[in-house]
Design a protein around this motif. Structure first.
Motif, PDB file in Angstrom:
ATOM      1  N   GLY A 243       8.667 -61.440  12.377  1.00  0.00           N
ATOM      2  CA  GLY A 243       8.807 -60.336  13.524  1.00  0.00           C
ATOM      3  C   GLY A 243       7.628 -60.443  14.411  1.00  0.00           C
ATOM      4  N   PRO A 244       7.732 -59.494  15.359  1.00  0.00           N
ATOM      5  CA  PRO A 244       6.784 -59.841  16.524  1.00  0.00           C
ATOM      6  C   PRO A 244       5.183 -59.294  15.697  1.00  0.00           C
ATOM      7  CG  PRO A 244       8.422 -58.720  17.040  1.00  0.00           C
ATOM      8  CD  PRO A 244       8.826 -58.736  15.668  1.00  0.00           C
ATOM      9  N   GLY A 245       4.073 -60.169  16.420  1.00  0.00           N
ATOM     10  CA  GLY A 245       2.943 -59.775  15.863  1.00  0.00           C
ATOM     11  C   GLY A 245       2.175 -60.028  14.666  1.00  0.00           C
ATOM     12  N   CYS A 246       2.927 -60.959  13.799  1.00  0.00           N
ATOM     13  CA  CYS A 246       2.471 -61.332  12.494  1.00  0.00           C
ATOM     14  C   CYS A 246       1.287 -62.245  12.802  1.00  0.00           C
ATOM     15  CB  CYS A 246       3.661 -62.101  11.907  1.00  0.00           C
ATOM     16  SG  CYS A 246       4.924 -60.942  11.324  1.00  0.00           S
ATOM     17  N   PHE A 247       0.407 -62.261  11.628  1.00  0.00           N
ATOM     18  CA  PHE A 247      -0.808 -63.103  11.774  1.00  0.00           C
ATOM     19  C   PHE A 247      -1.039 -63.678  10.540  1.00  0.00           C
ATOM     20  CE2 PHE A 247      -5.426 -63.865  11.182  1.00  0.00           C
ATOM     21  CZ  PHE A 247      -5.653 -64.678  12.152  1.00  0.00           C
ATOM     22  N   ILE A 248      -1.101 -64.978  10.498  1.00  0.00           N
ATOM     23  CA  ILE A 248      -0.966 -66.012   9.242  1.00  0.00           C
ATOM     24  C   ILE A 248      -2.137 -66.615   9.303  1.00  0.00           C
ATOM     25  CG2 ILE A 248       0.020 -67.600   7.866  1.00  0.00           C
ATOM     26  CD1 ILE A 248       2.133 -65.418   9.979  1.00  0.00           C
ATOM     27  N   THR A 249      -3.105 -66.665   8.541  1.00  0.00           N
ATOM     28  CA  THR A 249      -4.413 -67.567   8.413  1.00  0.00           C
ATOM     29  C   THR A 249      -4.673 -68.437   7.268  1.00  0.00           C
ATOM     30  OG1 THR A 249      -6.695 -67.673   8.899  1.00  0.00           O
ATOM     31  CG2 THR A 249      -5.896 -65.654   7.882  1.00  0.00           C
ATOM     32  N   ALA A 250      -5.016 -69.786   7.331  1.00  0.00           N
ATOM     33  CA  ALA A 250      -5.191 -70.418   6.164  1.00  0.00           C
ATOM     34  C   ALA A 250      -6.637 -70.519   5.859  1.00  0.00           C
ATOM     35  CB  ALA A 250      -4.332 -71.774   6.225  1.00  0.00           C
ATOM     36  N   ALA A 251      -7.610 -69.648   6.569  1.00  0.00           N
ATOM     37  CA  ALA A 251      -8.980 -69.838   6.453  1.00  0.00           C
ATOM     38  C   ALA A 251      -9.701 -68.531   6.711  1.00  0.00           C
ATOM     39  CB  ALA A 251      -9.732 -71.000   7.441  1.00  0.00           C
ATOM     40  N   ASP A 252     -10.727 -68.511   6.010  1.00  0.00           N
ATOM     41  CA  ASP A 252     -11.666 -67.110   5.941  1.00  0.00           C
ATOM     42  C   ASP A 252     -13.126 -67.795   6.100  1.00  0.00           C
ATOM     43  OD1 ASP A 252      -9.480 -65.357   5.317  1.00  0.00           O
ATOM     44  OD2 ASP A 252      -9.965 -66.070   3.149  1.00  0.00           O
ATOM     45  N   TYR A 253     -13.836 -66.743   6.825  1.00  0.00           N
ATOM     46  CA  TYR A 253     -15.308 -66.988   6.845  1.00  0.00           C
ATOM     47  C   TYR A 253     -16.070 -66.748   5.376  1.00  0.00           C
ATOM     48  CZ  TYR A 253     -15.323 -67.289  11.855  1.00  0.00           C
ATOM     49  OH  TYR A 253     -15.140 -67.856  13.125  1.00  0.00           O
ATOM     50  N   GLY A 254     -17.103 -67.579   5.120  1.00  0.00           N
ATOM     51  CA  GLY A 254     -18.015 -67.166   4.075  1.00  0.00           C
ATOM     52  C   GLY A 254     -18.404 -65.741   3.974  1.00  0.00           C
ATOM     53  N   LEU A 255     -18.913 -65.467   3.018  1.00  0.00           N
ATOM     54  CA  LEU A 255     -19.387 -64.082   3.065  1.00  0.00           C
ATOM     55  C   LEU A 255     -20.885 -63.645   2.463  1.00  0.00           C
ATOM     56  CD1 LEU A 255     -16.211 -62.003   1.972  1.00  0.00           C
ATOM     57  CD2 LEU A 255     -17.222 -62.247   4.247  1.00  0.00           C
ATOM     58  N   ALA A 256     -21.555 -65.004   2.518  1.00  0.00           N
ATOM     59  CA  ALA A 256     -23.049 -65.020   2.027  1.00  0.00           C
ATOM     60  C   ALA A 256     -23.784 -63.940   2.672  1.00  0.00           C
ATOM     61  CB  ALA A 256     -23.721 -66.298   1.904  1.00  0.00           C
ATOM     62  N   ALA A 257     -24.593 -63.058   2.177  1.00  0.00           N
ATOM     63  CA  ALA A 257     -25.514 -62.148   2.704  1.00  0.00           C
ATOM     64  C   ALA A 257     -26.616 -62.676   3.402  1.00  0.00           C
ATOM     65  CB  ALA A 257     -25.700 -61.077   1.665  1.00  0.00           C
ATOM     66  N   ASP A 258     -27.022 -63.788   3.135  1.00  0.00           N
ATOM     67  CA  ASP A 258     -28.260 -64.322   3.608  1.00  0.00           C
ATOM     68  C   ASP A 258     -28.143 -65.182   5.045  1.00  0.00           C
ATOM     69  OD1 ASP A 258     -27.056 -66.318   2.297  1.00  0.00           O
ATOM     70  OD2 ASP A 258     -28.863 -67.268   1.399  1.00  0.00           O
ATOM     71  N   GLN A 259     -26.736 -65.383   5.493  1.00  0.00           N
ATOM     72  CA  GLN A 259     -26.435 -65.983   6.456  1.00  0.00           C
ATOM     73  C   GLN A 259     -25.413 -65.350   7.616  1.00  0.00           C
ATOM     74  OE1 GLN A 259     -24.447 -69.688   5.668  1.00  0.00           O
ATOM     75  NE2 GLN A 259     -25.789 -70.184   3.787  1.00  0.00           N
ATOM     76  N   ARG A 260     -25.549 -65.682   8.816  1.00  0.00           N
ATOM     77  CA  ARG A 260     -24.662 -65.008   9.702  1.00  0.00           C
ATOM     78  C   ARG A 260     -23.201 -65.383   9.430  1.00  0.00           C
ATOM     79  NH1 ARG A 260     -26.585 -66.516  15.509  1.00  0.00           N
ATOM     80  NH2 ARG A 260     -24.319 -66.195  15.864  1.00  0.00           N
ATOM     81  N   ILE A 261     -22.415 -64.534   9.301  1.00  0.00           N
ATOM     82  CA  ILE A 261     -21.029 -64.883   9.030  1.00  0.00           C
ATOM     83  C   ILE A 261     -20.334 -66.126   9.491  1.00  0.00           C
ATOM     84  CG2 ILE A 261     -18.572 -64.011   8.996  1.00  0.00           C
ATOM     85  CD1 ILE A 261     -19.541 -61.158   8.189  1.00  0.00           C
ATOM     86  N   THR A 262     -20.551 -66.276  10.835  1.00  0.00           N
ATOM     87  CA  THR A 262     -20.045 -67.263  11.911  1.00  0.00           C
ATOM     88  C   THR A 262     -20.668 -68.521  11.805  1.00  0.00           C
ATOM     89  OG1 THR A 262     -21.350 -66.586  13.714  1.00  0.00           O
ATOM     90  CG2 THR A 262     -18.915 -65.695  13.462  1.00  0.00           C
ATOM     91  N   ASP A 263     -21.777 -68.523  10.995  1.00  0.00           N
ATOM     92  CA  ASP A 263     -22.543 -69.944  10.761  1.00  0.00           C
ATOM     93  C   ASP A 263     -22.167 -70.393   9.430  1.00  0.00           C
ATOM     94  OD1 ASP A 263     -23.812 -69.511  12.869  1.00  0.00           O
ATOM     95  OD2 ASP A 263     -25.802 -68.448  12.296  1.00  0.00           O
ATOM     96  N   GLN A 264     -21.275 -69.837   8.474  1.00  0.00           N
ATOM     97  CA  GLN A 264     -21.007 -70.123   7.278  1.00  0.00           C
ATOM     98  C   GLN A 264     -19.816 -71.115   7.209  1.00  0.00           C
ATOM     99  OE1 GLN A 264     -21.179 -67.179   4.159  1.00  0.00           O
ATOM    100  NE2 GLN A 264     -22.287 -65.787   5.545  1.00  0.00           N
ATOM    101  N   ASP A 265     -19.596 -71.952   6.572  1.00  0.00           N
ATOM    102  CA  ASP A 265     -18.534 -72.783   6.425  1.00  0.00           C
ATOM    103  C   ASP A 265     -17.207 -71.907   6.177  1.00  0.00           C
ATOM    104  OD1 ASP A 265     -19.965 -75.115   6.654  1.00  0.00           O
ATOM    105  OD2 ASP A 265     -20.220 -75.404   4.723  1.00  0.00           O
ATOM    106  N   MET A 266     -16.088 -72.294   6.551  1.00  0.00           N
ATOM    107  CA  MET A 266     -14.914 -71.750   6.451  1.00  0.00           C
ATOM    108  C   MET A 266     -14.486 -72.005   4.927  1.00  0.00           C
ATOM    109  SD  MET A 266     -14.146 -70.023   9.421  1.00  0.00           S
ATOM    110  CE  MET A 266     -12.190 -69.707   9.598  1.00  0.00           C
ATOM    111  N   VAL A 267     -13.843 -70.854   4.426  1.00  0.00           N
ATOM    112  CA  VAL A 267     -13.023 -71.112   3.046  1.00  0.00           C
ATOM    113  C   VAL A 267     -11.857 -71.460   3.391  1.00  0.00           C
ATOM    114  CG1 VAL A 267     -12.893 -70.111   1.043  1.00  0.00           C
ATOM    115  CG2 VAL A 267     -14.892 -69.611   2.057  1.00  0.00           C
ATOM    116  N   GLU A 268     -10.975 -72.501   3.110  1.00  0.00           N
ATOM    117  CA  GLU A 268      -9.685 -72.870   3.433  1.00  0.00           C
ATOM    118  C   GLU A 268      -9.062 -72.830   2.473  1.00  0.00           C
ATOM    119  OE1 GLU A 268      -9.024 -76.191   6.262  1.00  0.00           O
ATOM    120  OE2 GLU A 268     -11.055 -75.744   7.287  1.00  0.00           O
ATOM    121  N   ARG A 269      -7.907 -72.317   2.416  1.00  0.00           N
ATOM    122  CA  ARG A 269      -6.711 -72.333   1.368  1.00  0.00           C
ATOM    123  C   ARG A 269      -5.428 -72.364   1.964  1.00  0.00           C
ATOM    124  NH1 ARG A 269      -8.323 -66.967  -1.165  1.00  0.00           N
ATOM    125  NH2 ARG A 269      -9.013 -66.761   0.781  1.00  0.00           N
TER     126      ARG A 269
END
Length: 180
Positions: free
Chosen positions: A98-124
């Motif tokens: 349907g309209p407006g669906c979002f499907i993603t196969a990757a997430d950002y890492g969540l380590a607290a000691d790094q900026r989120i966008t600097d972390q490797d993506m977790v791909e599944r």
């Protein structure tokens, strides 16, 4: 009368200046770049079966890792974002988004000691079976498998696998009943 004329001229001057402002003149090029990057340039990279229907404003990332089976329908404003390096989105035949669906196969890492966008993506990988119906504005997150013939309710956020023939809805989505 003179004050009204001055006020009208001032407003008219502001309107004219808004059309020749550099940011206004550059904006169409930014839109064309975005449209080309996420819509037009990605489509030839997709693996598609026969009779796939894509809304003209659907958006894709890393199209070389997106496979759509025969007669898949992707609605308006849908986004299918495969991973940057390895994860796929695979959609079975006759599935409808349907309209407006979002499907993603990757997430950002969540380590607290790094900026989120600097972390490797977790791909599944995301695997969506044949003959599924994904309701308007549903979100399907990385690593999820949807079994054949399942239905995802509008506005649902799917974070876990959904078995074949199930109807799932909610945030997070839960199986509410089976189709049979």
């Amino acid at each position: 009368m003179a004050l009204e004329k001055n006020g009208l001229m001032t407003r008219l001057g502001r309107v004219l200046r808004s059309f020749v402002h550099p940011q206004v003149l550059i904006h169409p090029f930014r839109i064309l770049h975005y449209y080309g990057y996420s819509h037009a340039l990605q489509r030839p990279r997709l693996t598609m079966g026969r009779d796939v229907r894509l809304a003209p404003n659907s958006s894709f990332r890393n199209g070389e890792r997106i496979a759509l089976g025969e007669k898949v329908q992707v609605g308006e404003y849908c986004a299918l974002w495969a991973g940057r390096s390895s994860s796929w989105i695979r959609v079975g035949a006759r599935t409808t988004f349907g309209p407006g669906c979002f499907i993603t196969a990757a997430d950002y890492g969540l380590a607290a000691d790094q900026r989120i966008t600097d972390q490797d993506m977790v791909e599944r990988d995301v695997i969506i079976g044949a003959d599924c119906w994904i309701g308007t504005k549903a979100v399907i997150t990385a690593g999820v498998t949807l079994g054949d013939g399942c239905v995802i309710g509008a506005g649902s956020v799917v974070t876990k696998d959904v078995p074949a023939g199930a109807i799932a809805a909610g945030i997070p989505a839960k199986v509410i009943r089976m189709r049979t």
